[in-house]
Design a protein around this motif. Structure first.
Motif, PDB file in Angstrom:
ATOM      1  N   ASP A 402       0.316  70.181 -13.108  1.00 11.69           N
ATOM      2  CA  ASP A 402      -0.928  70.921 -13.257  1.00 11.69           C
ATOM      3  C   ASP A 402      -1.007  71.454 -14.689  1.00 11.69           C
ATOM      4  O   ASP A 402      -0.102  71.194 -15.506  1.00 11.69           O
ATOM      5  CB  ASP A 402      -1.032  72.016 -12.203  1.00 11.69           C
ATOM      6  CG  ASP A 402      -0.113  73.215 -12.448  1.00 11.69           C
ATOM      7  OD1 ASP A 402       0.670  73.207 -13.438  1.00 11.69           O
ATOM      8  OD2 ASP A 402      -0.152  74.164 -11.645  1.00 11.69           O
ATOM      9  N   PRO A 403      -2.065  72.167 -15.063  1.00 13.40           N
ATOM     10  CA  PRO A 403      -2.183  72.626 -16.452  1.00 13.40           C
ATOM     11  C   PRO A 403      -1.092  73.588 -16.906  1.00 13.40           C
ATOM     12  O   PRO A 403      -0.990  73.879 -18.098  1.00 13.40           O
ATOM     13  CB  PRO A 403      -3.563  73.303 -16.469  1.00 13.40           C
ATOM     14  CG  PRO A 403      -4.342  72.598 -15.407  1.00 13.40           C
ATOM     15  CD  PRO A 403      -3.337  72.353 -14.322  1.00 13.40           C
ATOM     16  N   HIS A 404      -0.290  74.121 -15.971  1.00 13.39           N
ATOM     17  CA  HIS A 404       0.832  74.988 -16.333  1.00 13.39           C
ATOM     18  C   HIS A 404       2.141  74.221 -16.438  1.00 13.39           C
ATOM     19  O   HIS A 404       3.191  74.825 -16.675  1.00 13.39           O
ATOM     20  CB  HIS A 404       0.990  76.105 -15.298  1.00 13.39           C
ATOM     21  CG  HIS A 404      -0.219  76.967 -15.135  1.00 13.39           C
ATOM     22  ND1 HIS A 404      -0.741  77.730 -16.151  1.00 13.39           N
ATOM     23  CD2 HIS A 404      -1.027  77.160 -14.059  1.00 13.39           C
ATOM     24  CE1 HIS A 404      -1.813  78.380 -15.723  1.00 13.39           C
ATOM     25  NE2 HIS A 404      -2.011  78.035 -14.459  1.00 13.39           N
ATOM     26  N   GLY A 405       2.096  72.903 -16.230  1.00 12.86           N
ATOM     27  CA  GLY A 405       3.309  72.108 -16.267  1.00 12.86           C
ATOM     28  C   GLY A 405       4.063  72.083 -14.957  1.00 12.86           C
ATOM     29  O   GLY A 405       5.176  71.536 -14.887  1.00 12.86           O
ATOM     30  N   ARG A 406       3.484  72.644 -13.889  1.00 14.17           N
ATOM     31  CA  ARG A 406       4.157  72.668 -12.589  1.00 14.17           C
ATOM     32  C   ARG A 406       4.036  71.295 -11.919  1.00 14.17           C
ATOM     33  O   ARG A 406       2.960  70.697 -11.908  1.00 14.17           O
ATOM     34  CB  ARG A 406       3.560  73.749 -11.698  1.00 14.17           C
ATOM     35  CG  ARG A 406       3.720  75.146 -12.278  1.00 14.17           C
ATOM     36  CD  ARG A 406       3.115  76.213 -11.395  1.00 14.17           C
ATOM     37  NE  ARG A 406       1.655  76.079 -11.282  1.00 14.17           N
ATOM     38  CZ  ARG A 406       0.872  76.993 -10.693  1.00 14.17           C
ATOM     39  NH1 ARG A 406       1.412  78.075 -10.158  1.00 14.17           N
ATOM     40  NH2 ARG A 406      -0.432  76.810 -10.639  1.00 14.17           N
ATOM     41  N   VAL A 407       5.123  70.826 -11.351  1.00 13.01           N
ATOM     42  CA  VAL A 407       5.124  69.538 -10.655  1.00 13.01           C
ATOM     43  C   VAL A 407       4.397  69.684  -9.330  1.00 13.01           C
ATOM     44  O   VAL A 407       4.634  70.632  -8.572  1.00 13.01           O
ATOM     45  CB  VAL A 407       6.569  69.046 -10.431  1.00 13.01           C
ATOM     46  CG1 VAL A 407       6.573  67.760  -9.611  1.00 13.01           C
ATOM     47  CG2 VAL A 407       7.259  68.823 -11.774  1.00 13.01           C
ATOM     48  N   LEU A 408       3.504  68.726  -9.040  1.00 14.01           N
ATOM     49  CA  LEU A 408       2.704  68.773  -7.827  1.00 14.01           C
ATOM     50  C   LEU A 408       3.326  67.930  -6.722  1.00 14.01           C
ATOM     51  O   LEU A 408       3.896  66.872  -6.980  1.00 14.01           O
ATOM     52  CB  LEU A 408       1.285  68.285  -8.120  1.00 14.01           C
ATOM     53  CG  LEU A 408       0.551  69.058  -9.221  1.00 14.01           C
ATOM     54  CD1 LEU A 408      -0.823  68.461  -9.448  1.00 14.01           C
ATOM     55  CD2 LEU A 408       0.447  70.544  -8.874  1.00 14.01           C
ATOM     56  N   ALA A 409       3.194  68.389  -5.493  1.00 15.96           N
ATOM     57  CA  ALA A 409       3.773  67.700  -4.340  1.00 15.96           C
ATOM     58  C   ALA A 409       2.850  66.590  -3.866  1.00 15.96           C
ATOM     59  O   ALA A 409       1.630  66.735  -3.845  1.00 15.96           O
ATOM     60  CB  ALA A 409       4.023  68.690  -3.209  1.00 15.96           C
ATOM     61  N   ALA A 410       3.444  65.480  -3.463  1.00 14.98           N
ATOM     62  CA  ALA A 410       2.657  64.360  -2.949  1.00 14.98           C
ATOM     63  C   ALA A 410       1.991  64.718  -1.632  1.00 14.98           C
ATOM     64  O   ALA A 410       0.899  64.241  -1.326  1.00 14.98           O
ATOM     65  CB  ALA A 410       3.561  63.143  -2.772  1.00 14.98           C
ATOM     66  N   ALA A 411       2.629  65.577  -0.845  1.00 12.76           N
ATOM     67  CA  ALA A 411       2.134  65.873   0.498  1.00 12.76           C
ATOM     68  C   ALA A 411       0.808  66.616   0.492  1.00 12.76           C
ATOM     69  O   ALA A 411      -0.093  66.306   1.285  1.00 12.76           O
ATOM     70  CB  ALA A 411       3.181  66.679   1.271  1.00 12.76           C
ATOM     71  N   ASP A 412       0.652  67.595  -0.398  1.00  7.80           N
ATOM     72  CA  ASP A 412      -0.552  68.420  -0.355  1.00  7.80           C
ATOM     73  C   ASP A 412      -1.174  68.689  -1.722  1.00  7.80           C
ATOM     74  O   ASP A 412      -2.222  69.325  -1.810  1.00  7.80           O
ATOM     75  CB  ASP A 412      -0.266  69.755   0.341  1.00  7.80           C
ATOM     76  CG  ASP A 412       0.899  70.521  -0.284  1.00  7.80           C
ATOM     77  OD1 ASP A 412       1.284  70.205  -1.433  1.00  7.80           O
ATOM     78  OD2 ASP A 412       1.423  71.440   0.374  1.00  7.80           O
ATOM     79  N   GLY A 413      -0.531  68.223  -2.796  1.00  4.69           N
ATOM     80  CA  GLY A 413      -1.080  68.440  -4.132  1.00  4.69           C
ATOM     81  C   GLY A 413      -0.833  69.820  -4.698  1.00  4.69           C
ATOM     82  O   GLY A 413      -1.295  70.134  -5.802  1.00  4.69           O
ATOM     83  N   ASP A 414      -0.108  70.659  -3.977  1.00  7.47           N
ATOM     84  CA  ASP A 414       0.217  71.997  -4.465  1.00  7.47           C
ATOM     85  C   ASP A 414       1.468  71.954  -5.339  1.00  7.47           C
ATOM     86  O   ASP A 414       2.298  71.043  -5.216  1.00  7.47           O
ATOM     87  CB  ASP A 414       0.451  72.955  -3.299  1.00  7.47           C
ATOM     88  CG  ASP A 414      -0.838  73.332  -2.591  1.00  7.47           C
ATOM     89  OD1 ASP A 414      -1.916  73.209  -3.225  1.00  7.47           O
ATOM     90  OD2 ASP A 414      -0.776  73.737  -1.414  1.00  7.47           O
ATOM     91  N   PRO A 415       1.644  72.966  -6.206  1.00 11.44           N
ATOM     92  CA  PRO A 415       2.859  73.007  -7.034  1.00 11.44           C
ATOM     93  C   PRO A 415       4.113  73.177  -6.193  1.00 11.44           C
ATOM     94  O   PRO A 415       4.128  73.921  -5.206  1.00 11.44           O
ATOM     95  CB  PRO A 415       2.634  74.230  -7.929  1.00 11.44           C
ATOM     96  CG  PRO A 415       1.157  74.467  -7.912  1.00 11.44           C
ATOM     97  CD  PRO A 415       0.699  74.053  -6.555  1.00 11.44           C
ATOM     98  N   ILE A 416       5.165  72.483  -6.578  1.00 12.69           N
ATOM     99  CA  ILE A 416       6.478  72.677  -5.959  1.00 12.69           C
ATOM    100  C   ILE A 416       7.103  73.896  -6.618  1.00 12.69           C
ATOM    101  O   ILE A 416       7.270  73.931  -7.837  1.00 12.69           O
ATOM    102  CB  ILE A 416       7.366  71.440  -6.160  1.00 12.69           C
ATOM    103  CG1 ILE A 416       6.726  70.211  -5.502  1.00 12.69           C
ATOM    104  CG2 ILE A 416       8.757  71.686  -5.588  1.00 12.69           C
ATOM    105  CD1 ILE A 416       7.478  68.913  -5.756  1.00 12.69           C
ATOM    106  N   PRO A 417       7.429  74.937  -5.864  1.00 15.33           N
ATOM    107  CA  PRO A 417       7.888  76.192  -6.462  1.00 15.33           C
ATOM    108  C   PRO A 417       9.054  76.017  -7.434  1.00 15.33           C
ATOM    109  O   PRO A 417      10.061  75.369  -7.114  1.00 15.33           O
ATOM    110  CB  PRO A 417       8.302  77.027  -5.246  1.00 15.33           C
ATOM    111  CG  PRO A 417       7.472  76.491  -4.130  1.00 15.33           C
ATOM    112  CD  PRO A 417       7.375  75.019  -4.393  1.00 15.33           C
TER     113      PRO A 417
END
Length: 472
Positions: A402-417
């Motif tokens: 995402d724009p913060h460099g957080r890796v996104l999860a394939a399952a839901d598109g949310d950042p992986i903590p």
């Protein structure tokens, strides 16, 4: 219950993105460890020309472009990629390019107007080559990382990454040792040194052989680590391919403007002096491609002494040797050359005749090539040099961020903590059309710094999905 980790942030990879991330986090007062597979820092950045793409700099104003903006840069980014790109990430790239440029200057990197150039046909030149090239970028970032107390472990290939449940620290394993951190930033570069991954994810790369000038440690470690943790991926066939004749093993992004190039239909399809981000995609669409030369060109070919890159193919010594050993096709007539290459005879003969008329008039009626690039093909014997998209200058397939460099999860598109990525390992910063010099280095440094600064906030949030109070 929160558990104190060994480090606040662990960065995997010590290239430009990794060093920028380490400095970004350490500037926030965090403890940082960088783990690098090679025996030195620098990665692909140290081997690169180091161009950085940015709008609104003093160098631009100095040469007559004082009004360039991030908005204009963003418009070009989207237009050049036909909007086939993540707009939020591209917007962050363009907005943060100038602050990152200024940060690098504060750290001691030097940019001059002499190093500024247009990568393609953008409204203003935005590619800034620093004094000292990519090695200088590595030097200033490594020096600052050392000053801030960043720990660096070299010759340690990371072979395990485990997410801590419920806000517990993540675990990173390398060379039989394990460390923990609230946040992990993966900056391992691309996979140009892994032929299997290149074949799988960059199928447009074709040639005998397909090769990459990247560091040998760029084998796709980060891609494997992050996909194993459920990261979303994108960027198939993204990156930067270069056309090559395969006569020498050199990176030659710019071919001489005096070449005549035809596609599989025997006709020209481009102004041959076009920049490589334009020439390669058109070459893929119209290929297989051939350079058509006459004997006088072969015998008089010289490398451009002002070129910053290799031009070993287009010299008399290389071409004459390749003619002699059969790697270059030759014939006494254009029709005979067509027969030896499989090109349509009438189309090739007409294309050469038409091109020679353009040369005689000093005006390219078809593609508008500059007069100095118009050299006729008229002295037999004639020669054809095959071009193939065989040089993988950089790969663009990898995890989405995402724009913060957080890796996104394939399952839901949310950042992986607590999990970040930056640089060539990522798959949604570079679009299907590489913008040219500074697109990749810009991605590495901009998102490396962003990821480091944002990951520093995970010290307080202990790995929660969002960090607050962290400056951009």
């Amino acid at each position: 219950m929160s558990v104190d980790p060994d480090f606040d942030v662990v960065v995997i990879g010590a290239g430009g993105a990794g060093l920028a991330a380490a400095v970004g986090a350490a500037e926030q007062g965090r403890t940082v460890l960088v783990i690098e597979a090679a025996n030195r820092v620098g990665g692909a950045t140290a081997l690169a020309g180091g161009s950085f793409m940015v709008a609104g700099t003093p160098a631009q104003a100095e040469i007559g472009h004082p009004g360039d903006t991030a908005d204009a840069f963003f418009d070009h980014y989207l237009t050049f990629n036909r909007w086939e790109i993540d707009p939020a990430v591209a917007r962050r790239f363009c907005d943060e390019a100038l602050p990152t440029y200024e940060w690098l200057v504060e750290l001691g990197l030097r940019f001059t107007a002499d190093g500024l150039y247009r990568a393609t046909r953008e409204s203003a030149p935005r590619s800034h080559r620093p004094v000292g090239a990519g090695a200088a970028i590595v030097e200033v970032l490594h020096r600052e990382a050392s000053r801030l107390g960043v720990d660096v472990a070299l010759s340690r290939r990371v072979d395990g990454l485990e997410l801590g449940p419920g806000g517990a620290p993540h675990l990173v394993r390398a060379a039989g040792e394990q460390v923990s951190a609230h946040a992990v930033i993966v900056t391992t570069g691309g996979f140009g040194a892994n032929p299997e991954l290149v074949a799988e994810h960059i199928p447009d790369a074709q040639g005998d052989p397909v090769w990459s000038p990247t560091a040998p440690t760029c084998r796709g470690d980060g891609l494997a680590l992050l996909t194993a943790l459920g990261a979303a991926t994108s960027g198939r066939n993204h990156g930067d391919l270069l056309l090559t004749a395969g006569l020498v093993t050199e990176i030659e992004p710019f071919v001489p403007p005096w070449l005549m190039i035809v596609g599989r239909d025997g006709r020209r399809f481009v102004d041959e002096s076009a920049p490589y981000p334009v020439l390669t995609p058109l070459g893929l669409r119209n290929g297989p491609c051939w350079v058509i030369l006459d004997d006088q060109q072969v015998r008089s070919a010289k490398a451009d002494p002002t070129s910053a890159w290799g031009a070993g193919t287009w010299t008399a010594d290389t071409l004459r040797q390749a003619v002699g050993d059969g790697r270059v096709r030759s014939a006494d007539t254009i029709e005979g050359l067509a027969a030896s290459t499989g090109l349509p005879e009438r189309a090739l003969a007409a294309a050469v005749a038409r091109y020679n008329r353009h040369c005689a008039r000093g005006h390219d009626d078809e593609f508008g090539k500059r007069p100095e690039g118009l050299v006729p093909v008229e002295h037999p014997p004639f020669h054809a040099v095959a071009l193939a998209p065989a040089v993988v200058a950089l790969t663009g397939y990898g995890p989405r961020i995402d724009p913060h460099g957080r890796v996104l999860a394939a399952a839901d598109g949310d950042p992986i903590p607590g999990l970040y990525a930056a640089g060539e390992v990522t798959g949604n910063v570079l679009g299907p059309q590489y913008l040219g010099g500074g697109n990749a280095i810009g991605s590495a440094l901009i998102f490396g710094r962003i990821a480091g600064r944002h990951a520093a906030g995970d010290h307080e949030t202990a790995g929660l999905a969002s960090a607050t109070g962290v400056a951009r």
